[in-house]
Design a protein around this motif. Structure first.
Motif, PDB file in Angstrom:
ATOM      1  N   ALA A   1      15.005  -3.822  17.173  1.00  0.00           N
ATOM      2  CA  ALA A   1      15.941  -3.538  16.088  1.00  0.00           C
ATOM      3  C   ALA A   1      15.295  -2.558  15.128  1.00  0.00           C
ATOM      4  O   ALA A   1      14.076  -2.589  14.945  1.00  0.00           O
ATOM      5  N   ALA A   2      16.102  -1.704  14.539  1.00  0.00           N
ATOM      6  CA  ALA A   2      15.594  -0.709  13.604  1.00  0.00           C
ATOM      7  C   ALA A   2      16.566  -0.542  12.447  1.00  0.00           C
ATOM      8  O   ALA A   2      17.769  -0.780  12.591  1.00  0.00           O
ATOM      9  N   ILE A   3      16.024  -0.120  11.305  1.00  0.00           N
ATOM     10  CA  ILE A   3      16.839   0.113  10.123  1.00  0.00           C
ATOM     11  C   ILE A   3      16.299   1.339   9.415  1.00  0.00           C
ATOM     12  O   ILE A   3      15.084   1.502   9.277  1.00  0.00           O
ATOM     13  N   ASP A   4      17.199   2.216   8.983  1.00  0.00           N
ATOM     14  CA  ASP A   4      16.717   3.429   8.338  1.00  0.00           C
ATOM     15  C   ASP A   4      16.893   3.354   6.823  1.00  0.00           C
ATOM     16  O   ASP A   4      17.289   2.314   6.279  1.00  0.00           O
ATOM     17  N   ASN A   5      16.614   4.454   6.156  1.00  0.00           N
ATOM     18  CA  ASN A   5      16.635   4.483   4.701  1.00  0.00           C
ATOM     19  C   ASN A   5      18.027   4.223   4.134  1.00  0.00           C
ATOM     20  O   ASN A   5      18.160   3.765   3.001  1.00  0.00           O
ATOM     21  N   ASP A   6      19.054   4.519   4.925  1.00  0.00           N
ATOM     22  CA  ASP A   6      20.440   4.273   4.507  1.00  0.00           C
ATOM     23  C   ASP A   6      20.934   2.900   4.977  1.00  0.00           C
ATOM     24  O   ASP A   6      22.124   2.615   4.914  1.00  0.00           O
TER      25      ASP A   6
ATOM     26  N   THR B   1       6.363   6.453   7.341  1.00  0.00           N
ATOM     27  CA  THR B   1       6.274   7.088   6.021  1.00  0.00           C
ATOM     28  C   THR B   1       6.479   8.591   6.113  1.00  0.00           C
ATOM     29  O   THR B   1       6.446   9.284   5.098  1.00  0.00           O
ATOM     30  N   ILE B   2       6.661   9.084   7.325  1.00  0.00           N
ATOM     31  CA  ILE B   2       6.996  10.485   7.534  1.00  0.00           C
ATOM     32  C   ILE B   2       8.320  10.529   8.293  1.00  0.00           C
ATOM     33  O   ILE B   2       8.633   9.638   9.083  1.00  0.00           O
ATOM     34  N   GLU B   3       9.091  11.564   8.049  1.00  0.00           N
ATOM     35  CA  GLU B   3      10.422  11.638   8.650  1.00  0.00           C
ATOM     36  C   GLU B   3      10.387  12.460   9.923  1.00  0.00           C
ATOM     37  O   GLU B   3       9.978  13.631   9.898  1.00  0.00           O
ATOM     38  N   ILE B   4      10.805  11.835  11.029  1.00  0.00           N
ATOM     39  CA  ILE B   4      10.888  12.536  12.321  1.00  0.00           C
ATOM     40  C   ILE B   4      12.279  12.278  12.868  1.00  0.00           C
ATOM     41  O   ILE B   4      12.470  11.441  13.763  1.00  0.00           O
TER      42      ILE B   4
ATOM     43  N   GLY C   1       0.776  -1.231   0.000  1.00  0.00           N
ATOM     44  CA  GLY C   1       0.000   0.000   0.000  1.00  0.00           C
ATOM     45  C   GLY C   1       0.805   1.275   0.000  1.00  0.00           C
ATOM     46  O   GLY C   1       0.254   2.364   0.132  1.00  0.00           O
ATOM     47  N   TYR C   2       2.129   1.163  -0.179  1.00  0.00           N
ATOM     48  CA  TYR C   2       2.988   2.351  -0.177  1.00  0.00           C
ATOM     49  C   TYR C   2       4.082   2.130  -1.186  1.00  0.00           C
ATOM     50  O   TYR C   2       4.805   1.135  -1.138  1.00  0.00           O
ATOM     51  N   THR C   3       4.239   3.075  -2.113  1.00  0.00           N
ATOM     52  CA  THR C   3       5.170   2.872  -3.219  1.00  0.00           C
ATOM     53  C   THR C   3       6.528   3.531  -3.002  1.00  0.00           C
ATOM     54  O   THR C   3       7.466   3.257  -3.733  1.00  0.00           O
ATOM     55  N   SER C   4       6.648   4.398  -1.995  1.00  0.00           N
ATOM     56  CA  SER C   4       7.934   5.044  -1.727  1.00  0.00           C
ATOM     57  C   SER C   4       8.711   4.258  -0.673  1.00  0.00           C
ATOM     58  O   SER C   4       8.191   3.326  -0.079  1.00  0.00           O
ATOM     59  N   THR C   5       9.961   4.650  -0.460  1.00  0.00           N
ATOM     60  CA  THR C   5      10.791   3.989   0.548  1.00  0.00           C
ATOM     61  C   THR C   5      10.427   4.510   1.930  1.00  0.00           C
ATOM     62  O   THR C   5      10.275   5.717   2.120  1.00  0.00           O
ATOM     63  N   TYR C   6      10.301   3.591   2.863  1.00  0.00           N
ATOM     64  CA  TYR C   6      10.008   3.997   4.231  1.00  0.00           C
ATOM     65  C   TYR C   6      11.234   4.692   4.841  1.00  0.00           C
ATOM     66  O   TYR C   6      12.357   4.277   4.619  1.00  0.00           O
ATOM     67  N   TYR C   7      11.011   5.737   5.593  1.00  0.00           N
ATOM     68  CA  TYR C   7      12.123   6.424   6.250  1.00  0.00           C
ATOM     69  C   TYR C   7      12.804   5.522   7.262  1.00  0.00           C
ATOM     70  O   TYR C   7      14.021   5.482   7.363  1.00  0.00           O
ATOM     71  N   SER C   8      12.016   4.801   8.015  1.00  0.00           N
ATOM     72  CA  SER C   8      12.551   3.883   9.014  1.00  0.00           C
ATOM     73  C   SER C   8      11.597   2.718   9.162  1.00  0.00           C
ATOM     74  O   SER C   8      10.388   2.859   8.970  1.00  0.00           O
TER      75      SER C   8
END
Length: 126
Positions: free
Chosen positions: A49-54, A99-102, A26-33
């Motif tokens: 555990a977490a992983i970001d866009n990089d 999907t939003i950057e904080i 349901g989301y076509t862009s890359t998730y920020y985290s």
């Protein structure tokens, strides 16, 4: 509408391994985290555990060296490889996505993520 569906949970003996998957749709862009959280009975939810866009990863101290988070953007899937499982790892594991950057909010703060899965149970017996 974004949907996250976890799978791969189950029951294992201490020392065993499991691989959790979180299929995102349901989301076509890359998730920020993206991240994995867990909640055991009577305990607060905690970030695992977490992983970001990089593809920078972060782990809770209790799982460092045992758990590995990864993602496959082509498959829109987040993974959590869990090795040398301990009874204290028993919990419901949740996938979370932003999907939003904080950027001022830490990766293990629930408010950083605006979408959550329904959870998958992991039970580790001694």
């Amino acid at each position: 509408q974004v949907e996250l569906v976890e799978s791969g949970g189950g029951s294992v003996q201490a020392g065993g391994s499991l691989r959790l998957s979180c299929a995102a749709s349901g989301y076509t862009s890359t998730y920020y985290s993206m991240a994995w959280f867990r909640q055991a009975p009577g305990r607060e939810r905690e970030g695992v555990a977490a992983i970001d866009n990089d593809r920078i990863t972060k782990y809770a101290e209790s799982v460092k060296g045992r758990f590995t988070i990864s993602k496959d953007n082509a498959k829109n899937t987040l993974y959590l490889e869990m090795n040398n499982l301990k009874p204290d790892d028993t919990a419901v594991y949740y996938c979370a996505a932003a999907t939003i950057e904080i950027p001022w909010v830490g990766p293990f703060t629930g408010g950083k993520y605006n979408y959550w899965g329904q959870g998958t149970q992991v039970t580790v017996s001694s």
